[in-house]
Design a protein around this motif. Structure first.
Motif, PDB file in Angstrom:
ATOM      1  N   HIS A 160      27.297  -4.918  17.114  1.00  0.00           N
ATOM      2  CA  HIS A 160      27.017  -3.499  16.971  1.00  0.00           C
ATOM      3  C   HIS A 160      25.647  -3.302  16.342  1.00  0.00           C
ATOM      4  CE1 HIS A 160      27.554   0.726  16.208  1.00  0.00           C
ATOM      5  NE2 HIS A 160      28.582   0.681  17.022  1.00  0.00           N
ATOM      6  N   PRO A 161      24.837  -2.378  16.853  1.00  0.00           N
ATOM      7  CA  PRO A 161      23.484  -2.237  16.317  1.00  0.00           C
ATOM      8  C   PRO A 161      23.417  -1.595  14.934  1.00  0.00           C
ATOM      9  CG  PRO A 161      23.885  -0.601  18.018  1.00  0.00           C
ATOM     10  CD  PRO A 161      25.079  -1.491  18.007  1.00  0.00           C
ATOM     11  N   ALA A 162      24.484  -0.948  14.505  1.00  0.00           N
ATOM     12  CA  ALA A 162      24.402  -0.240  13.220  1.00  0.00           C
ATOM     13  C   ALA A 162      25.314  -0.876  12.185  1.00  0.00           C
ATOM     14  CB  ALA A 162      24.793   1.221  13.418  1.00  0.00           C
ATOM     15  N   SER A 163      24.830  -0.931  10.935  1.00  0.00           N
ATOM     16  CA  SER A 163      25.742  -1.387   9.885  1.00  0.00           C
ATOM     17  C   SER A 163      26.700  -0.240   9.577  1.00  0.00           C
ATOM     18  CB  SER A 163      25.011  -1.797   8.618  1.00  0.00           C
ATOM     19  OG  SER A 163      23.691  -1.433   8.658  1.00  0.00           O
ATOM     20  N   TRP A 164      27.805  -0.566   9.059  1.00  0.00           N
ATOM     21  CA  TRP A 164      28.824   0.402   8.637  1.00  0.00           C
ATOM     22  C   TRP A 164      29.497   1.119   9.806  1.00  0.00           C
ATOM     23  CZ3 TRP A 164      29.665   5.750   6.682  1.00  0.00           C
ATOM     24  CH2 TRP A 164      30.650   5.776   5.684  1.00  0.00           C
ATOM     25  N   HIS A 165      29.270   0.605  11.044  1.00  0.00           N
ATOM     26  CA  HIS A 165      29.895   1.261  12.205  1.00  0.00           C
ATOM     27  C   HIS A 165      31.416   1.155  12.119  1.00  0.00           C
ATOM     28  CE1 HIS A 165      31.013  -2.516  14.273  1.00  0.00           C
ATOM     29  NE2 HIS A 165      30.062  -2.979  13.516  1.00  0.00           N
ATOM     30  N   ASP A 166      31.914   0.079  11.434  1.00  0.00           N
ATOM     31  CA  ASP A 166      33.361  -0.089  11.303  1.00  0.00           C
ATOM     32  C   ASP A 166      33.830   0.365   9.914  1.00  0.00           C
ATOM     33  OD1 ASP A 166      32.001  -1.996   9.952  1.00  0.00           O
ATOM     34  OD2 ASP A 166      33.091  -3.710  10.755  1.00  0.00           O
ATOM     35  N   LEU A 167      32.956   1.154   9.272  1.00  0.00           N
ATOM     36  CA  LEU A 167      33.225   1.685   7.932  1.00  0.00           C
ATOM     37  C   LEU A 167      33.367   0.578   6.881  1.00  0.00           C
ATOM     38  CD1 LEU A 167      35.631   4.656   8.753  1.00  0.00           C
ATOM     39  CD2 LEU A 167      33.149   4.568   8.794  1.00  0.00           C
ATOM     40  N   GLU A 168      32.719  -0.561   7.160  1.00  0.00           N
ATOM     41  CA  GLU A 168      32.709  -1.627   6.152  1.00  0.00           C
ATOM     42  C   GLU A 168      31.263  -2.063   5.936  1.00  0.00           C
ATOM     43  OE1 GLU A 168      35.215  -4.871   7.222  1.00  0.00           O
ATOM     44  OE2 GLU A 168      37.045  -3.803   6.638  1.00  0.00           O
ATOM     45  N   PHE A 169      30.872  -2.247   4.694  1.00  0.00           N
ATOM     46  CA  PHE A 169      29.534  -2.753   4.403  1.00  0.00           C
ATOM     47  C   PHE A 169      29.545  -4.282   4.453  1.00  0.00           C
ATOM     48  CE2 PHE A 169      29.008   1.466   2.499  1.00  0.00           C
ATOM     49  CZ  PHE A 169      27.771   1.807   3.039  1.00  0.00           C
ATOM     50  N   GLY A 170      28.375  -4.875   4.620  1.00  0.00           N
ATOM     51  CA  GLY A 170      28.272  -6.335   4.647  1.00  0.00           C
ATOM     52  C   GLY A 170      28.261  -6.949   3.257  1.00  0.00           C
ATOM     53  N   THR A 171      28.836  -6.294   2.301  1.00  0.00           N
ATOM     54  CA  THR A 171      28.885  -6.796   0.926  1.00  0.00           C
ATOM     55  C   THR A 171      30.189  -7.573   0.723  1.00  0.00           C
ATOM     56  OG1 THR A 171      29.948  -4.743   0.290  1.00  0.00           O
ATOM     57  CG2 THR A 171      27.579  -4.864  -0.008  1.00  0.00           C
ATOM     58  N   PRO A 172      30.271  -8.399  -0.331  1.00  0.00           N
ATOM     59  CA  PRO A 172      31.520  -9.141  -0.572  1.00  0.00           C
ATOM     60  C   PRO A 172      32.731  -8.196  -0.681  1.00  0.00           C
ATOM     61  CG  PRO A 172      29.778  -9.996  -1.969  1.00  0.00           C
ATOM     62  CD  PRO A 172      29.209  -8.786  -1.276  1.00  0.00           C
ATOM     63  N   SER A 173      32.565  -7.041  -1.301  1.00  0.00           N
ATOM     64  CA  SER A 173      33.693  -6.122  -1.464  1.00  0.00           C
ATOM     65  C   SER A 173      33.910  -5.243  -0.231  1.00  0.00           C
ATOM     66  CB  SER A 173      33.460  -5.225  -2.676  1.00  0.00           C
ATOM     67  OG  SER A 173      32.332  -4.401  -2.416  1.00  0.00           O
ATOM     68  N   LYS A 174      32.955  -5.327   0.717  1.00  0.00           N
ATOM     69  CA  LYS A 174      32.957  -4.474   1.915  1.00  0.00           C
ATOM     70  C   LYS A 174      32.769  -2.987   1.575  1.00  0.00           C
ATOM     71  CE  LYS A 174      35.070  -7.739   4.901  1.00  0.00           C
ATOM     72  NZ  LYS A 174      33.891  -8.635   4.796  1.00  0.00           N
ATOM     73  N   LYS A 175      32.428  -2.723   0.343  1.00  0.00           N
ATOM     74  CA  LYS A 175      32.178  -1.343  -0.069  1.00  0.00           C
ATOM     75  C   LYS A 175      30.725  -1.236  -0.531  1.00  0.00           C
ATOM     76  CE  LYS A 175      36.822  -0.498  -1.760  1.00  0.00           C
ATOM     77  NZ  LYS A 175      37.630  -0.528  -2.982  1.00  0.00           N
ATOM     78  N   TYR A 176      30.263  -0.006  -0.715  1.00  0.00           N
ATOM     79  CA  TYR A 176      28.952   0.182  -1.322  1.00  0.00           C
ATOM     80  C   TYR A 176      29.063  -0.294  -2.771  1.00  0.00           C
ATOM     81  CZ  TYR A 176      24.517   2.073  -2.693  1.00  0.00           C
ATOM     82  OH  TYR A 176      23.239   2.176  -3.147  1.00  0.00           O
ATOM     83  N   GLU A 177      28.193  -1.227  -3.172  1.00  0.00           N
ATOM     84  CA  GLU A 177      28.324  -1.775  -4.523  1.00  0.00           C
ATOM     85  C   GLU A 177      27.269  -1.174  -5.449  1.00  0.00           C
ATOM     86  OE1 GLU A 177      28.440  -6.034  -4.383  1.00  0.00           O
ATOM     87  OE2 GLU A 177      30.294  -6.037  -3.193  1.00  0.00           O
ATOM     88  N   PHE A 178      27.726  -0.486  -6.472  1.00  0.00           N
ATOM     89  CA  PHE A 178      26.808   0.083  -7.456  1.00  0.00           C
ATOM     90  C   PHE A 178      26.364  -0.979  -8.458  1.00  0.00           C
ATOM     91  CE2 PHE A 178      28.945   3.765  -5.794  1.00  0.00           C
ATOM     92  CZ  PHE A 178      27.905   4.680  -5.643  1.00  0.00           C
ATOM     93  N   ARG A 179      27.219  -1.999  -8.639  1.00  0.00           N
ATOM     94  CA  ARG A 179      26.867  -3.057  -9.590  1.00  0.00           C
ATOM     95  C   ARG A 179      27.119  -4.404  -8.901  1.00  0.00           C
ATOM     96  NH1 ARG A 179      29.104  -6.358 -12.965  1.00  0.00           N
ATOM     97  NH2 ARG A 179      31.183  -5.621 -12.377  1.00  0.00           N
ATOM     98  N   PRO A 180      26.235  -4.775  -7.959  1.00  0.00           N
ATOM     99  CA  PRO A 180      26.513  -5.975  -7.168  1.00  0.00           C
ATOM    100  C   PRO A 180      26.368  -7.277  -7.969  1.00  0.00           C
ATOM    101  CG  PRO A 180      24.418  -4.994  -6.531  1.00  0.00           C
ATOM    102  CD  PRO A 180      25.007  -4.093  -7.560  1.00  0.00           C
ATOM    103  N   ASP A 181      27.454  -8.031  -8.003  1.00  0.00           N
ATOM    104  CA  ASP A 181      27.405  -9.332  -8.689  1.00  0.00           C
ATOM    105  C   ASP A 181      26.432 -10.276  -7.981  1.00  0.00           C
ATOM    106  OD1 ASP A 181      29.222  -8.504 -10.563  1.00  0.00           O
ATOM    107  OD2 ASP A 181      30.958  -9.128  -9.353  1.00  0.00           O
ATOM    108  N   LEU A 182      26.368 -10.119  -6.643  1.00  0.00           N
ATOM    109  CA  LEU A 182      25.478 -10.980  -5.856  1.00  0.00           C
ATOM    110  C   LEU A 182      24.039 -10.904  -6.369  1.00  0.00           C
ATOM    111  CD1 LEU A 182      26.051 -12.776  -3.411  1.00  0.00           C
ATOM    112  CD2 LEU A 182      25.327 -10.893  -1.946  1.00  0.00           C
TER     113      LEU A 182
END
Ligand code: SF4
Ligand code: SF4
Lengths: 326, 167
Positions: A163-185
């Motif tokens: 898919h050309p867009a991120s979040w098209h499946d309502l999941e972010f590419g982050t470990p939590s799959k959510k928008y991370e305000f305090r990313p451990d990564l």
């Protein structure tokens, strides 16, 4: 090695030092930062070999130049940055003169090294470029591109089933799959988990210097080709009329763009397309022209980039310079 | 460049070129352009001045074709076309110009320039049917020669809205 600090690495690597420089698929002298430092660094290796199609500024400083095949003379796969297409490049003509493909050159080098010292190189000593290309495919690639065989690509390029867009499946590419305000990564990779104010690089000259890509090429490629040069004959720098007035510069003047790194001389175009505190010129390699924007770009690292590419990027948007009439 | 890529004309011989609009016409430098070539005029002066009739105009679509093998290189067309479309080929010592890719047209394909334009700025239209309020034959900066009646139509660029931070 930090690939964004080629010159620095050549000069400072000492365990072991770099004794041989073999350059392929890259025009180091046009693309890499801090050209004056690169000129120094190129004095260091005992031998420099470059594998090229054109007499580039890198080739000018090489001891041995190996002519490499163009896309017309070889089988290869084209997969590119920034798009999802995959295509097969079929050989149209036999290699001209002494040109060999990169793979054949590597095999010939391996053969010679193994003759001198058996077992010293693990690369195959004989390869067929077409077979080699076929080996670049596997089931995962076939699945990704929805093809049964590489030969399907002879009918036209295939597009990755992504898919050309991120979040098209309502999941972010982050470990939590959510928008991370305090990313451990972030914290794990040497940054702050929570955003904090960081002062930008301090300007060390009067104007901000931008050296973006041109529509006429990719880095130093294509700009040198005769029929492309018809429409883009030579380099220019772009300056705001206000900045020009302060410096007694008129449209079409020959100017010097200079800073602590070095300088370049070229013609100026005045335009309000650039802000009053900016000088802009494109990254390019023109045939029979010594222009090189890396003469005024240093290799200071930016704060991000290591996590994705293995080395921090270069602060190419935080470069500074001044302009004067020649 | 699509044209150069298609035909690989001699160095210095350009059939279609892109001209930057002057700042009096469009307020930003290098941001608006005309892509110009032969206009395949209704009354082509190139054809009218050629001593050996190396030009003909096709009935079906109006394409003005130059037959280079007939050309003796006298330069009449080059001097008389006010749009500068015919160019001198210094190797063949003959004129040449945009062919509208008539061979491609006959094969049901688009001209190379139309095919290559990423923004669809170039299109083939049937002028007999083309009727658009915003389209003009002679936009600012494009020479007006009603006697030739160039077969082109231009959609005028929308003027940009200037939003400037005070410096
Ligand atoms: S633009 Fe010039 S060359 Fe083309 S048809 Fe008109 S007169 Fe002839
Ligand atoms: S240059 Fe060739 S095509 Fe043009 S007028 Fe002379 S003979 Fe005709």
């Amino acid at each position: 090695m930090n690939i964004n600090k080629t010159a620095e690495m050549l000069l400072t690597a000492d365990a072991p030092p770099i004794r041989v420089l073999w350059i392929s698929c890259k025009n180091v002298l046009s693309q890499d930062f801090d050209r004056p430092k690169m000129l120094e660094a190129f004095k260091k290796p005992e031998i420099i070999v470059s594998v090229e199609q054109f007499f580039t500024q890198t080739v000018e400083l090489s001891d041995i130049v190996l002519p490499v095949t163009t896309l017309f003379e070889e089988y290869t796969i084209n997969a590119s940055y920034w798009h999802y297409w995959l295509s097969v490049n079929e050989q149209a003509i036999k290699p001209m003169y002494e040109a060999k493909s990169n793979i054949e050159i590597a095999a010939a080098l391996s053969a010679r090294m193994n003759k001198l010292k058996p077992g010293s190189c693990t690369f195959p000593t004989e390869v067929d470029p077409r077979q080699w290309m076929i080996r670049e495919f596997n089931q995962d690639i076939y699945d990704l591109f929805g093809i049964d065989s590489w030969e399907d690509l002879k009918n036209g390029p295939a597009k990755a089933k992504m898919h050309p867009a991120s979040w098209h499946d309502l999941e972010f590419g982050t470990p939590s799959k959510k928008y991370e305000f305090r990313p451990d990564l972030c914290a794990e990779h040497g940054h702050q988990a929570l955003p904090e104010f960081k002062e930008a690089r301090k300007p060390y000259d009067k104007l901000r210097l931008l050296t973006p890509h041109t529509k006429f090429g990719i880095h130093s490629q294509f700009i040198n080709i005769d029929w492309m040069a018809e429409f883009n004959k030579k380099p220019y720098c772009y300056l705001h009329p206000g900045a020009a007035r302060e410096r007694g510069i008129s449209d079409g003047d020959q100017v010097r763009v200079f800073n602590k790194v070095g300088e370049v001389e070229l013609e100026v175009k005045l335009t309000e397309n650039v802000p009053a505190d900016v000088v802009m010129m494109y990254e390019a390699w023109f045939k029979n022209n010594s222009y090189n924007c890396q003469s005024v770009v240093d290799d200071t690292s930016s704060d991000m980039g290591k996590y994705k590419t293995g080395a921090p990027g270069v602060a190419i948007h935080d470069q500074f310079a001044d302009v004067a009439k020649v | 460049m699509a044209c150069k890529n298609q035909y690989h004309q001699e160095n210095g011989v350009i059939w279609r070129d892109v001209y930057e609009l002057k700042e009096e016409i469009y307020p930003h430098r290098e941001r608006a352009f005309y892509s110009l070539a032969c206009n395949h005029c209704e009354n082509p002066t190139c054809l009218n001045v050629c001593p050996v009739v190396a030009y003909y105009k096709r009935d079906a679509d109006g394409v003005v074709v130059h037959e280079q093998d007939k050309c003796i290189g006298c330069g009449n067309c080059i001097r008389s076309c006010p749009y500068g479309a015919p160019r001198y080929n210094p190797v063949l010592k003959r004129a040449e110009k945009c062919s509208f890719c008539w061979q491609r047209l006959d094969d049901g394909r688009k001209p190379a320039c139309v095919l290559g334009c990423p923004t669809d700025a170039l299109q083939i239209v049937d002028l007999a049917e083309f009727d658009e309020a915003n389209a003009v034959q002679y936009p600012a900066g494009f020479p007006r020669y009603p006697a030739l009646n160039p077969s082109v139509s231009f959609r005028l660029p929308a003027m940009p809205k200037m939003i400037r931070r005070k410096l």
